[in-house]
Motif scaffolding. Structure first.
Motif, PDB file in Angstrom:
ATOM      1  N   GLU A 222       2.039   1.632  -3.625  1.00  0.00           N
ATOM      2  CA  GLU A 222       0.916   2.085  -4.456  1.00  0.00           C
ATOM      3  C   GLU A 222       0.618   3.572  -4.222  1.00  0.00           C
ATOM      4  OE1 GLU A 222      -1.837  -1.873  -5.079  1.00  0.00           O
ATOM      5  OE2 GLU A 222      -1.883  -0.877  -3.124  1.00  0.00           O
ATOM      6  N   ASP A 223       0.595   3.977  -2.969  1.00  0.00           N
ATOM      7  CA  ASP A 223       0.351   5.387  -2.669  1.00  0.00           C
ATOM      8  C   ASP A 223       1.472   6.261  -3.220  1.00  0.00           C
ATOM      9  OD1 ASP A 223      -1.990   4.731  -1.430  1.00  0.00           O
ATOM     10  OD2 ASP A 223      -1.260   4.996   0.623  1.00  0.00           O
TER      11      ASP A 223
ATOM     12  N   THR B  53       0.836  -1.208   0.000  1.00  0.00           N
ATOM     13  CA  THR B  53       0.000   0.000   0.000  1.00  0.00           C
ATOM     14  C   THR B  53       0.869   1.255   0.000  1.00  0.00           C
ATOM     15  OG1 THR B  53      -0.186  -0.028   2.426  1.00  0.00           O
ATOM     16  CG2 THR B  53      -1.933  -1.120   1.166  1.00  0.00           C
TER      17      THR B  53
ATOM     18  N   GLN C 279      -5.742   7.329 -10.626  1.00  0.00           N
ATOM     19  CA  GLN C 279      -6.649   6.647  -9.704  1.00  0.00           C
ATOM     20  C   GLN C 279      -7.564   5.722 -10.495  1.00  0.00           C
ATOM     21  OE1 GLN C 279      -6.509   6.805  -6.472  1.00  0.00           O
ATOM     22  NE2 GLN C 279      -5.024   8.474  -6.262  1.00  0.00           N
TER      23      GLN C 279
ATOM     24  N   HIS D 254       0.790   6.824  -6.883  1.00  0.00           N
ATOM     25  CA  HIS D 254      -0.296   7.785  -7.067  1.00  0.00           C
ATOM     26  C   HIS D 254       0.169   9.212  -6.759  1.00  0.00           C
ATOM     27  CE1 HIS D 254      -3.510   5.042  -8.009  1.00  0.00           C
ATOM     28  NE2 HIS D 254      -3.394   4.360  -6.868  1.00  0.00           N
ATOM     29  N   GLU D 255       0.837   9.371  -5.614  1.00  0.00           N
ATOM     30  CA  GLU D 255       1.230  10.709  -5.167  1.00  0.00           C
ATOM     31  C   GLU D 255       2.276  11.343  -6.073  1.00  0.00           C
ATOM     32  OE1 GLU D 255       2.425   9.983  -1.162  1.00  0.00           O
ATOM     33  OE2 GLU D 255       0.384   9.442  -0.514  1.00  0.00           O
TER      34      GLU D 255
ATOM     35  N   GLU E 185       7.387   4.081   5.853  1.00  0.00           N
ATOM     36  CA  GLU E 185       5.969   3.907   5.504  1.00  0.00           C
ATOM     37  C   GLU E 185       5.522   2.463   5.715  1.00  0.00           C
ATOM     38  OE1 GLU E 185       3.403   5.807   4.754  1.00  0.00           O
ATOM     39  OE2 GLU E 185       4.659   7.533   5.206  1.00  0.00           O
TER      40      GLU E 185
END
Length: 514
Positions: free
Chosen positions: A344-345, A341, A355, A348-349, A483
């Motif tokens: 993946e974040d 996760t 998305q 995206h960021e 993270e």
């Protein structure tokens, strides 16, 4: 004995009386209940002149100790003068004096013969600098100490294995007299933290690192603020992180703060473990409710559990063990979701993925360095999200085994710098390369990183590793192991307690620790 139960004592190892008085104020400000004035550390200490100064200026109860060199101290004067020093401390009303078992009987007899009436408590101590004896031998030692007329029994042993501590804690739990029981050395640290739970009279915390009076001594700040030893009692549940090495871990800071926030009577400690199966068999009581598992035990943990969650079984590695009410050990893996996760974040960021309903890892080439427990979690998680997986490892056989398990490709780590079949790949380091203290190491040279759009490093000490720093310099997005660490800890906390994790607090705690 104060209402808080086990006292926290700060040993003062200053080189002068004035410095010792300054240290005493520091100890009081940092939560100490008692100080131990190790006057054997002061060159030229003059008992007649210096003891009244120390005792009259004390702002906390004080133990006066002039530890003989033959018992691990630095006092080199005549034995008769040393005992006269301690006798004077009693006459002057010291709260405690510490005398060694070898000479305690005669010392206590002298006090009686001289009709010295005082409220001073006499601590009779014995130090074993080599091993921790059997439970029977420790019991006999305690009986010998008691027979001298001691007000307080003190013994310190040395741990050659973390399982040694269990014998000391067992004896402490059944002690009928005030007892200070300590286990010295890196493998004995848990004994110093957990002794309040088992009825210990006192534990020692150094003013700071480098000011320890014995090996393996935690700091006063850690005992007071991280482990909250003043709040530990018989019913306190014990959790902790199993690893080797383990003392670099930030997990105790994180979980103990979360327990306090949620008003949970529990403590989380570091377990320096060599043999996982042996450790779990010795610490098998219900009070030891669960464990985080880190390098190098994640794969061995799979075999030590009575039951294993399907995800952990598929990965082949366990990073969380929970002891159920029936005593069974159940293994889980929270690394997988925590790491994936975070990656993946990160995609995206950084604007590297839009998305959508599917994972941004779908169809990406996902390169994992390492084939151990964390590597397996990354590989299986990436495959489940539709990535094409490549495993790079020094041991090609292990890389091939993991690659076959996830339907991927295996290469030797030495060849990874030349592996550039396409651009926009994702790189995930699961090894300890670059971890403190080896912060100048990286699993890949800088010029090999330009093929990756995102680089993830499971190492979280330091927060920004050499691998991540150089990846950012060539334009890749980076995701720190911090993270993964935070997110996997959320899952562990919930498995340990059955309560929602205080996520905002846990994140703040970790970030503030850097």
């Amino acid at each position: 004995m104060t209402p808080r139960g086990c006292l926290i004592c700060a040993p003062l190892v200053a080189r002068s009386v004035s410095q010792m008085l300054t240290q005493m104020q520091e100890a009081k400000a940092n939560g100490a209940d008692v100080v131990e004035s190790r006057v054997d550390h002061i060159p030229g200490f003059n008992a007649a002149k210096d003891l009244p100064v120390l005792l009259n200026a004390r702002t906390l109860p004080m133990i006066v100790t002039a530890r003989a060199k033959w018992e691990g101290g630095v006092y080199e004067g005549e034995e008769t003068e040393r005992q006269k020093l301690l006798e004077l401390a009693v006459k002057l009303g010291a709260d405690y004096v510490d005398i060694e078992l070898q000479v305690a009987r005669d010392f206590i007899a002298t006090l009686k013969q001289n009709k010295i009436v005082s409220e001073t408590k006499v601590i009779v101590s014995n130090h074993n600098w080599e091993v921790t004896p059997s439970l029977h031998e420790i019991g006999e030692l305690v009986a010998r100490i008691q027979s001298t007329g001691a007000d307080i029994v003190k013994f310190a042993t040395t741990a050659t294995n973390i399982t040694d501590v269990s014998r000391v804690l067992r004896l402490l739990a059944h002690s009928q007299v005030p007892t200070i029981a300590l286990v010295m050395g890196p493998k004995g640290v848990i004994g110093r933290i957990l002794c309040p739970k088992y009825g210990g009279y006192l534990t020692f915390g150094a003013l700071s690192k480098g000011q320890e009076s014995a090996p393996g001594q935690p700091t006063l700040a850690d005992l007071s603020h991280v482990y909250r030893v003043g709040q530990l009692g018989r019913d306190t549940k014990v959790f902790g992180i199993i690893g080797n090495p383990v003392y670099h871990s930030k997990s105790p800071i994180l979980h103990n703060a979360a327990f306090e926030k949620c008003s949970i009577d529990a403590v989380y400690v570091p377990f320096l473990v060599e043999d996982l199966a042996e450790f779990l068999s010795i610490y098998s009581v219900p009070d030891f409710g669960g464990f985080s598992v880190t390098i190098p035990h994640k794969e061995a943990a799979l075999k030590c559990c009575d039951e294993v969650d399907p995800i952990a079984k598929a990965i082949g590695a366990v990073n969380t063990i929970v002891r159920k009410s029936d005593g069974k050990l159940v293994g889980y893996n929270t690394d997988c979701d925590g790491a994936l996760t975070a990656i993946e974040d990160g995609l995206h960021e950084s604007g590297l993925a839009s998305q959508g309903t599917s994972s941004p890892l779908k169809d990406k080439l996902f390169v994992v360095i390492g084939a151990g427990g964390a590597g397996k979690a990354l590989a299986f998680g990436a495959r489940e999200r539709g990535a094409r997986v490549v495993i790079a490892n020094r041991n090609f056989g292990r890389a091939k085994e993991l690659a076959d398990a996830v339907g991927g490709e295996a290469i030797q780590l030495e060849k990874l710098s030349e592996f550039r079949p396409e651009t926009g790949m994702v790189l995930a380091n699961s090894t300890s390369i670059g971890m403190q203290p080896d912060i100048n190491q990286s699993p890949l040279p800088k010029d090999a990183l330009s093929a990756y759009c995102l680089v993830f490093d499971a190492v979280y000490t330091p927060r920004t590793t050499k691998l991540l720093r150089e990846a950012a310099e060539v334009g890749a997005a980076v995701v720190s192991g911090v993270e993964m660490f935070i997110r996997q800890a959320y899952g562990q906390f919930e498995l340990f307690t059955g309560q929602p994790a205080p996520k905002e607090l846990m994140r703040e705690i970790v970030m503030a620790s850097y």
